[in-house]
Structure formats: C-alpha cells, structure tokens
Design a protein around this motif. Structure first.
Motif, PDB file in Angstrom:
ATOM      1  N   ASN A 126       0.830  -1.203   0.000  1.00 32.11           N
ATOM      2  CA  ASN A 126       0.000   0.000   0.000  1.00 32.11           C
ATOM      3  C   ASN A 126       0.866   1.254   0.000  1.00 32.11           C
ATOM      4  O   ASN A 126       2.053   1.208   0.307  1.00 32.11           O
ATOM      5  CB  ASN A 126      -0.931   0.004   1.219  1.00 32.11           C
ATOM      6  CG  ASN A 126      -0.196   0.211   2.521  1.00 32.11           C
ATOM      7  OD1 ASN A 126       0.105   1.337   2.887  1.00 32.11           O
ATOM      8  ND2 ASN A 126       0.134  -0.872   3.208  1.00 32.11           N
ATOM      9  N   ASP A 127       0.222   2.385  -0.339  1.00 36.97           N
ATOM     10  CA  ASP A 127       0.862   3.703  -0.173  1.00 36.97           C
ATOM     11  C   ASP A 127      -0.085   4.628   0.600  1.00 36.97           C
ATOM     12  O   ASP A 127      -0.244   5.791   0.283  1.00 36.97           O
ATOM     13  CB  ASP A 127       1.298   4.301  -1.517  1.00 36.97           C
ATOM     14  CG  ASP A 127       0.152   4.741  -2.416  1.00 36.97           C
ATOM     15  OD1 ASP A 127      -0.994   4.304  -2.201  1.00 36.97           O
ATOM     16  OD2 ASP A 127       0.399   5.523  -3.342  1.00 36.97           O
ATOM     17  N   ILE A 128      -0.692   4.073   1.633  1.00 35.24           N
ATOM     18  CA  ILE A 128      -1.681   4.790   2.440  1.00 35.24           C
ATOM     19  C   ILE A 128      -1.089   6.048   3.071  1.00 35.24           C
ATOM     20  O   ILE A 128      -1.724   7.096   3.106  1.00 35.24           O
ATOM     21  CB  ILE A 128      -2.277   3.858   3.527  1.00 35.24           C
ATOM     22  CG1 ILE A 128      -3.125   2.769   2.865  1.00 35.24           C
ATOM     23  CG2 ILE A 128      -3.091   4.649   4.538  1.00 35.24           C
ATOM     24  CD1 ILE A 128      -3.595   1.681   3.809  1.00 35.24           C
ATOM     25  N   TRP A 129       0.127   5.977   3.575  1.00 32.24           N
ATOM     26  CA  TRP A 129       0.687   7.093   4.351  1.00 32.24           C
ATOM     27  C   TRP A 129       1.338   8.160   3.487  1.00 32.24           C
ATOM     28  O   TRP A 129       1.376   9.319   3.878  1.00 32.24           O
ATOM     29  CB  TRP A 129       1.673   6.566   5.392  1.00 32.24           C
ATOM     30  CG  TRP A 129       0.968   5.614   6.320  1.00 32.24           C
ATOM     31  CD1 TRP A 129       1.192   4.274   6.424  1.00 32.24           C
ATOM     32  CD2 TRP A 129      -0.099   5.911   7.211  1.00 32.24           C
ATOM     33  NE1 TRP A 129       0.324   3.720   7.331  1.00 32.24           N
ATOM     34  CE2 TRP A 129      -0.476   4.711   7.840  1.00 32.24           C
ATOM     35  CE3 TRP A 129      -0.785   7.078   7.550  1.00 32.24           C
ATOM     36  CZ2 TRP A 129      -1.502   4.634   8.782  1.00 32.24           C
ATOM     37  CZ3 TRP A 129      -1.808   6.999   8.489  1.00 32.24           C
ATOM     38  CH2 TRP A 129      -2.146   5.800   9.089  1.00 32.24           C
ATOM     39  N   ALA A 130       1.836   7.796   2.323  1.00 32.94           N
ATOM     40  CA  ALA A 130       2.469   8.781   1.432  1.00 32.94           C
ATOM     41  C   ALA A 130       2.286   8.312  -0.011  1.00 32.94           C
ATOM     42  O   ALA A 130       2.765   7.232  -0.373  1.00 32.94           O
ATOM     43  CB  ALA A 130       3.950   8.940   1.764  1.00 32.94           C
ATOM     44  N   GLU A 131       1.609   9.123  -0.808  1.00 31.65           N
ATOM     45  CA  GLU A 131       1.330   8.768  -2.199  1.00 31.65           C
ATOM     46  C   GLU A 131       2.620   8.428  -2.953  1.00 31.65           C
ATOM     47  O   GLU A 131       3.583   9.188  -2.938  1.00 31.65           O
ATOM     48  CB  GLU A 131       0.598   9.924  -2.893  1.00 31.65           C
ATOM     49  CG  GLU A 131       0.109   9.597  -4.270  1.00 31.65           C
ATOM     50  CD  GLU A 131      -0.924   8.482  -4.297  1.00 31.65           C
ATOM     51  OE1 GLU A 131      -0.827   7.636  -5.207  1.00 31.65           O
ATOM     52  OE2 GLU A 131      -1.808   8.432  -3.414  1.00 31.65           O
ATOM     53  N   GLY A 132       2.629   7.244  -3.544  1.00 32.94           N
ATOM     54  CA  GLY A 132       3.780   6.803  -4.324  1.00 32.94           C
ATOM     55  C   GLY A 132       4.854   6.089  -3.521  1.00 32.94           C
ATOM     56  O   GLY A 132       5.761   5.494  -4.088  1.00 32.94           O
ATOM     57  N   ASP A 133       4.778   6.126  -2.185  1.00 34.30           N
ATOM     58  CA  ASP A 133       5.741   5.430  -1.325  1.00 34.30           C
ATOM     59  C   ASP A 133       5.136   4.081  -0.935  1.00 34.30           C
ATOM     60  O   ASP A 133       4.562   3.934   0.141  1.00 34.30           O
ATOM     61  CB  ASP A 133       6.064   6.268  -0.087  1.00 34.30           C
ATOM     62  CG  ASP A 133       7.084   5.599   0.826  1.00 34.30           C
ATOM     63  OD1 ASP A 133       7.837   4.712   0.357  1.00 34.30           O
ATOM     64  OD2 ASP A 133       7.116   5.956   2.025  1.00 34.30           O
ATOM     65  N   TYR A 134       5.259   3.107  -1.835  1.00 38.56           N
ATOM     66  CA  TYR A 134       4.646   1.799  -1.604  1.00 38.56           C
ATOM     67  C   TYR A 134       5.472   0.987  -0.620  1.00 38.56           C
ATOM     68  O   TYR A 134       6.675   0.851  -0.766  1.00 38.56           O
ATOM     69  CB  TYR A 134       4.484   1.051  -2.932  1.00 38.56           C
ATOM     70  CG  TYR A 134       3.399   1.666  -3.776  1.00 38.56           C
ATOM     71  CD1 TYR A 134       2.061   1.344  -3.554  1.00 38.56           C
ATOM     72  CD2 TYR A 134       3.703   2.598  -4.758  1.00 38.56           C
ATOM     73  CE1 TYR A 134       1.056   1.936  -4.310  1.00 38.56           C
ATOM     74  CE2 TYR A 134       2.693   3.185  -5.521  1.00 38.56           C
ATOM     75  CZ  TYR A 134       1.379   2.845  -5.280  1.00 38.56           C
ATOM     76  OH  TYR A 134       0.392   3.430  -6.016  1.00 38.56           O
ATOM     77  N   ARG A 135       4.760   0.454   0.389  1.00 38.40           N
ATOM     78  CA  ARG A 135       5.384  -0.321   1.460  1.00 38.40           C
ATOM     79  C   ARG A 135       4.556  -1.561   1.743  1.00 38.40           C
ATOM     80  O   ARG A 135       3.371  -1.601   1.442  1.00 38.40           O
ATOM     81  CB  ARG A 135       5.486   0.504   2.751  1.00 38.40           C
ATOM     82  CG  ARG A 135       6.364   1.719   2.604  1.00 38.40           C
ATOM     83  CD  ARG A 135       6.595   2.432   3.940  1.00 38.40           C
ATOM     84  NE  ARG A 135       7.703   3.346   3.790  1.00 38.40           N
ATOM     85  CZ  ARG A 135       8.979   3.009   3.940  1.00 38.40           C
ATOM     86  NH1 ARG A 135       9.304   1.800   4.277  1.00 38.40           N
ATOM     87  NH2 ARG A 135       9.934   3.891   3.748  1.00 38.40           N
ATOM     88  N   TRP A 136       5.195  -2.528   2.364  1.00 33.90           N
ATOM     89  CA  TRP A 136       4.484  -3.700   2.852  1.00 33.90           C
ATOM     90  C   TRP A 136       3.980  -3.388   4.249  1.00 33.90           C
ATOM     91  O   TRP A 136       4.751  -2.917   5.094  1.00 33.90           O
ATOM     92  CB  TRP A 136       5.396  -4.919   2.854  1.00 33.90           C
ATOM     93  CG  TRP A 136       5.849  -5.298   1.480  1.00 33.90           C
ATOM     94  CD1 TRP A 136       7.119  -5.248   0.994  1.00 33.90           C
ATOM     95  CD2 TRP A 136       5.025  -5.757   0.413  1.00 33.90           C
ATOM     96  NE1 TRP A 136       7.132  -5.665  -0.311  1.00 33.90           N
ATOM     97  CE2 TRP A 136       5.849  -5.978  -0.702  1.00 33.90           C
ATOM     98  CE3 TRP A 136       3.653  -6.005   0.273  1.00 33.90           C
ATOM     99  CZ2 TRP A 136       5.370  -6.445  -1.919  1.00 33.90           C
ATOM    100  CZ3 TRP A 136       3.173  -6.467  -0.944  1.00 33.90           C
ATOM    101  CH2 TRP A 136       4.026  -6.681  -2.012  1.00 33.90           C
ATOM    102  N   HIS A 137       2.718  -3.652   4.492  1.00 37.14           N
ATOM    103  CA  HIS A 137       2.105  -3.240   5.761  1.00 37.14           C
ATOM    104  C   HIS A 137       2.761  -3.883   6.973  1.00 37.14           C
ATOM    105  O   HIS A 137       3.121  -3.200   7.922  1.00 37.14           O
ATOM    106  CB  HIS A 137       0.598  -3.548   5.769  1.00 37.14           C
ATOM    107  CG  HIS A 137      -0.041  -3.136   7.039  1.00 37.14           C
ATOM    108  ND1 HIS A 137      -0.180  -3.990   8.099  1.00 37.14           N
ATOM    109  CD2 HIS A 137      -0.524  -1.947   7.438  1.00 37.14           C
ATOM    110  CE1 HIS A 137      -0.735  -3.329   9.100  1.00 37.14           C
ATOM    111  NE2 HIS A 137      -0.963  -2.097   8.721  1.00 37.14           N
TER     112      HIS A 137
END
Length: 191
Positions: A126-137
C-alpha cells in the motif's frame, strides 16, 4: 509431545519467553507468532514462525505458508482476517512468488475477460501514508520488487484514492481503492 514440539522450533526464530506453570496459558498462537510450552523449564517460548507443516487450508511454497481467502473483504478487513489466522497479508518478494500465487490461487477458467474484474486478491502492499511510497504493511519495508500491470500504479478511479495493492491473475499488480472488496492471500513464515 510438548518437548518434541519445542525441538522442532528453531532457536533462531525465538523472540522471547516467559514463565508459565501451565501449557494451557501458552497454547496456540499469538498475533504473528507461534507459542510453545517447555514443561521442563516451565517457560512459554515465543517464535516468529510456524514449526511443522502449514496447517489445514494452507499451502507451502519456498519456506512460507499461504492461505487464500475467497470471501471478498475490504483491504482492512482482509488484514484483520489474516491477523485472526496468526499471519499477515502476503508480501511479495520476487517474480517467482508472484507467478506461483497467481497460478495457484487466482487463474481460473471462469475469470472475466477484463483483467481488472475478478480473480485478484489483496496483498499487504500500500501507499496509504504517502502517495507513491509503496510499502508492505506488516514489515513496513519499502518494496524492492515491483510487478505492476501496464498503466499501473494509477492514482484515482471514480474519485477514490487507490492506495492498496491487489495481485491479478497474471501475477501483475494493480492499485485499488482500499474500500473495494476483494479476495485476499495471507502469509506466514514456516520454520
């Protein structure tokens, strides 16, 4: 049996232990951990992985166990459903894992022609916290491996942010609105 189970669990996976007089107080799973009782030492040992086999409805691949949740849930509901199974939404590490998951759980003769409808599942990306910064939850790690479908990731669809990642039946990824309903894949590490 209890000492046998402890012998099967690697000390490398040990993350903690505490005193317990009873195996009942130390049975089963904690969130994302396996709990094992050591009767001789009267300790409950907390491990980061599952000791033997993957369990009913789980499949093993490359040292990890996977569960396919066919019930369509929102991304948050799927994350909680995996937590209830002492696991997390899948974190994809390479093209082989992505391809195996798609061919094992998602590719069916009944899939609609249009790739974005049906036959996909939530991942932990997801990139919920920062647009374009995709991370594994679960791990909060930035994605090293990416496998986007052409024209993805996109930012909006029908005025909804697309912050959560689904794996499609071709093994490629699509970002979707987190409130959309989708199947899901849970993962836990096997010792």
């Amino acid at each position: 049996m209890e000492s046998e189970m402890n012998d099967k669990v690697s000390n490398a996976s040990l993350v903690g232990e505490y005193h317990s007089d009873s195996p009942i107080m130390c049975s089963g799973f904690g969130q994302f951990n396996y709990l094992a009782f050591n009767a001789k030492e009267k300790k409950c040992r907390v491990h980061t992985c599952y000791p033997a086999g993957c369990g009913y409805e789980w499949l093993e691949y490359n040292g990890h166990c996977y569960f396919f949740g066919a019930t369509e849930l929102t991304w948050t509901e799927a994350r909680m459903a995996c937590g209830d199974r002492s696991s997390q939404l899948v974190e994809l590490e390479d093209i082989e894992e992505s391809t195996w998951l798609a061919s094992t759980f998602l590719y069916k003769d009944t899939c609609p022609t249009f790739i974005y409808y049906g036959c996909s599942a939530w991942t932990g990306g997801n990139d919920i916290w920062a647009e374009g910064d995709y991370r594994w939850h679960h791990s909060n790690l930035s994605m090293e491996f990416k496998n986007w479908n052409p024209d993805q990731p996109s930012v909006h669809h029908d005025n909804e942010e697309e912050d959560c990642i689904a794996i499609l039946r071709n093994g490629k990824w699509n970002d979707q609105g987190c409130n959309e309903r989708n199947s899901f894949i849970c993962e836990k590490k096997k010792c």
